[in-house]
Design an enzyme around this catalytic site. Structure first.
Site, short mmCIF file in Angstrom:
data_model
loop_
_atom_site.label_atom_id
_atom_site.label_comp_id
_atom_site.label_asym_id
_atom_site.label_seq_id
_atom_site.Cartn_x
_atom_site.Cartn_y
_atom_site.Cartn_z
N LYS A 42 0.80 -1.24 0.00
CA LYS A 42 0.00 0.00 0.00
C LYS A 42 0.82 1.27 0.00
O LYS A 42 0.37 2.34 0.40
CB LYS A 42 -1.02 0.03 1.16
CG LYS A 42 -1.83 -1.21 1.34
CD LYS A 42 -2.28 -1.86 0.08
CE LYS A 42 -3.31 -1.07 -0.69
NZ LYS A 42 -3.54 -1.73 -2.03
N THR A 45 3.21 0.79 -4.80
CA THR A 45 3.87 -0.25 -5.61
C THR A 45 3.40 -0.22 -7.06
O THR A 45 4.20 -0.27 -8.00
CB THR A 45 3.53 -1.65 -5.05
OG1 THR A 45 3.36 -1.57 -3.64
CG2 THR A 45 4.55 -2.67 -5.43
N HIS A 108 7.33 -7.46 -1.84
CA HIS A 108 7.02 -6.77 -0.59
C HIS A 108 7.89 -7.33 0.54
O HIS A 108 7.66 -7.04 1.72
CB HIS A 108 5.56 -7.00 -0.19
CG HIS A 108 4.55 -6.28 -1.04
ND1 HIS A 108 4.72 -4.99 -1.46
CD2 HIS A 108 3.34 -6.68 -1.52
CE1 HIS A 108 3.65 -4.63 -2.18
NE2 HIS A 108 2.82 -5.62 -2.23
N ARG A 130 5.90 4.94 2.17
CA ARG A 130 4.79 5.88 2.35
C ARG A 130 4.55 6.03 3.84
O ARG A 130 4.78 5.06 4.60
CB ARG A 130 3.54 5.30 1.67
CG ARG A 130 2.34 6.22 1.64
CD ARG A 130 1.15 5.52 1.00
NE ARG A 130 0.06 6.44 0.71
CZ ARG A 130 -1.13 6.07 0.26
NH1 ARG A 130 -1.39 4.77 0.04
NH2 ARG A 130 -2.06 6.96 0.03
N SER A 138 -5.00 2.73 3.96
CA SER A 138 -5.09 2.07 2.65
C SER A 138 -5.13 0.55 2.82
O SER A 138 -5.88 -0.16 2.14
CB SER A 138 -3.87 2.49 1.81
OG SER A 138 -3.93 1.95 0.53
P1 A3P Z 1 -5.08 4.61 -1.31
O1 A3P Z 1 -5.74 3.37 -0.82
O2 A3P Z 1 -4.65 5.52 -0.20
O3 A3P Z 1 -5.88 5.34 -2.34
P2 A3P Z 1 0.00 -0.42 -3.67
O4 A3P Z 1 0.07 -0.36 -5.16
O5 A3P Z 1 1.33 -0.46 -3.01
O6 A3P Z 1 -0.92 -1.49 -3.21
O7 A3P Z 1 -0.60 0.98 -3.17
C1 A3P Z 1 -1.93 1.32 -3.40
C2 A3P Z 1 -2.13 2.76 -3.01
O8 A3P Z 1 -1.48 3.60 -3.99
C3 A3P Z 1 -3.61 3.16 -3.03
O9 A3P Z 1 -3.71 4.20 -2.04
C4 A3P Z 1 -3.75 3.71 -4.44
O10 A3P Z 1 -4.87 4.54 -4.63
C5 A3P Z 1 -2.43 4.48 -4.55
N1 A3P Z 1 -2.08 4.77 -5.95
C6 A3P Z 1 -2.03 3.93 -6.99
N2 A3P Z 1 -1.72 4.58 -8.12
C7 A3P Z 1 -1.56 5.87 -7.79
C8 A3P Z 1 -1.23 7.06 -8.53
N3 A3P Z 1 -1.03 7.03 -9.83
N4 A3P Z 1 -1.16 8.22 -7.83
C9 A3P Z 1 -1.36 8.27 -6.50
N5 A3P Z 1 -1.68 7.18 -5.75
C10 A3P Z 1 -1.78 6.00 -6.39
#
Ligand code: A3P
Length: 295
Positions: A42, A45, A108, A130, A138
């Site tokens: 979260k 990635t 991860h 983050r 998240s």
């Molecule tokens: P939120 O749940 O706070 O919206 P991961 O890919 O590590 O699982 O992380 C997911 C998080 O990254 C989610 O956060 C998602 O919305 C956010 N995310 C994915 N793409 C993004 C982008 N282009 N810009 C900003 N946040 C992004």
């Protein structure tokens, strides 16, 4: 993806899901030109993966839309025999073996569990971190929609589990600190989600410099547009919509949820925030690693 605590040597380290797949992960043979994307869950990635895939395809949007992100950037420790049913998505290692070089590899894993071959082959690593408060929020929504996880309970319960490292991939504190401490030893670029939000162009330039790649201004602009939250949210190849709903139920919470910094303020109570801050200070004491809690 829970961590087991019944192993005396690696209490809370060994991912339980990997009970039958772990030896293959540990013995994984990295190639010298692999680029590893490492994160605590979260932390952005998928965003970083899409940016790197665009860089690797010289900003060709069509090539990056052709396949789902979990096929384009295979997940090293994804195990088809554990909690994930065979065939969807394919096991990370099987996919990686079929992927031509240069490969992008996602993990991860905490730094101490990284297969040795990445270091032996001198692979470059990009880590993205983050802030803990946005990660836990998240993660809470992700636990609800991603069916590999157990029911997270109330937010209060999930906050306790997170603070105690009793969530998938264990302690956020150890994860971000562990990778931070290794950044001098390895070819490691340590990035922050908050910096990427604030100035994506500067961060993409940092990545290009780290990779020793030069691309035109026009290509950088295309990369930034394609990887903006708005574009990724509507792109099925990036937003996990192609994943079977038995694995991810987007009606409970979309994978691309809010994509902002500081959403924790809409969720934490004052008391929860104070407790979290006290715990945070204890667990980050002595580290020069600093996070922006909102941008
Ligand atoms: P939120 O749940 O706070 O919206 P991961 O890919 O590590 O699982 O992380 C997911 C998080 O990254 C989610 O956060 C998602 O919305 C956010 N995310 C994915 N793409 C993004 C982008 N282009 N810009 C900003 N946040 C992004």
């Amino acid at each position: 993806l829970q961590f087991t605590d019944d192993d005396p040597e690696h209490a809370e380290d060994i991912p339980k899901y990997a009970e039958d797949g772990w030896p293959q992960v540990e013995a994984f043979q990295a190639r010298h030109d692999d680029l590893l994307i490492a994160t605590y869950p979260k932390s952005g990635t998928t965003w970083l993966s899409e940016i790197l895939d665009m860089i690797y395809h010289d900003g060709d949007v069509e090539k990056c839309r052709r396949d789902a992100i979990f096929n384009r950037v295979p997940f090293l420790e994804m195990n088809s025999r554990g909690h994930i049913p065979l065939s969807s998505p394919p096991a990370g290692i099987e996919l990686l073996e079929k992927t031509p070089s240069p490969r992008l590899v996602k993990t991860h894993l905490p730094v101490q569990l990284l297969p040795a071959s990445f270091q032996e082959k001198g692979c470059k690593v990009i880590y993205m971190a983050r802030n803990a408060k946005d990660v836990v929020i998240s993660y809470y929504y992700f636990y609800q929609m991603a069916k590999i996880h157990p029911d997270p309970g109330t937010l209060a319960e999930f906050l306790e589990a997170f603070m105690n490292g009793k969530v998938a991939y264990g302690s956020w504190y150890e994860h971000v600190r562990g990778w931070w401490e290794k950044r001098q030893e390895k070819q490691l670029l340590y990035l922050f989600y908050e910096d990427m939000k604030k100035d994506p162009q500067r961060e993409v330039q940092k990545i290009l410099q780290f990779l020793g790649k030069e691309v035109s201004e026009e290509t950088v602009a295309r990369i930034l547009h394609h990887t903006s939250f708005q574009e990724m949210k509507k792109n099925p190849a990036a937003n996990y919509e192609t994943m079977p709903s038995s694995l991810m139920d987007h009606s409970l919470s979309p994978f691309m949820r809010k994509g902002i910094s500081g959403d924790w303020k809409n969720h934490f109570t004052v008391a929860q925030n104070e407790r979290f801050d006290r715990h945070y200070q204890q667990h980050m004491a002595g580290s020069d690693l600093c996070f922006q809690m909102e941008v």
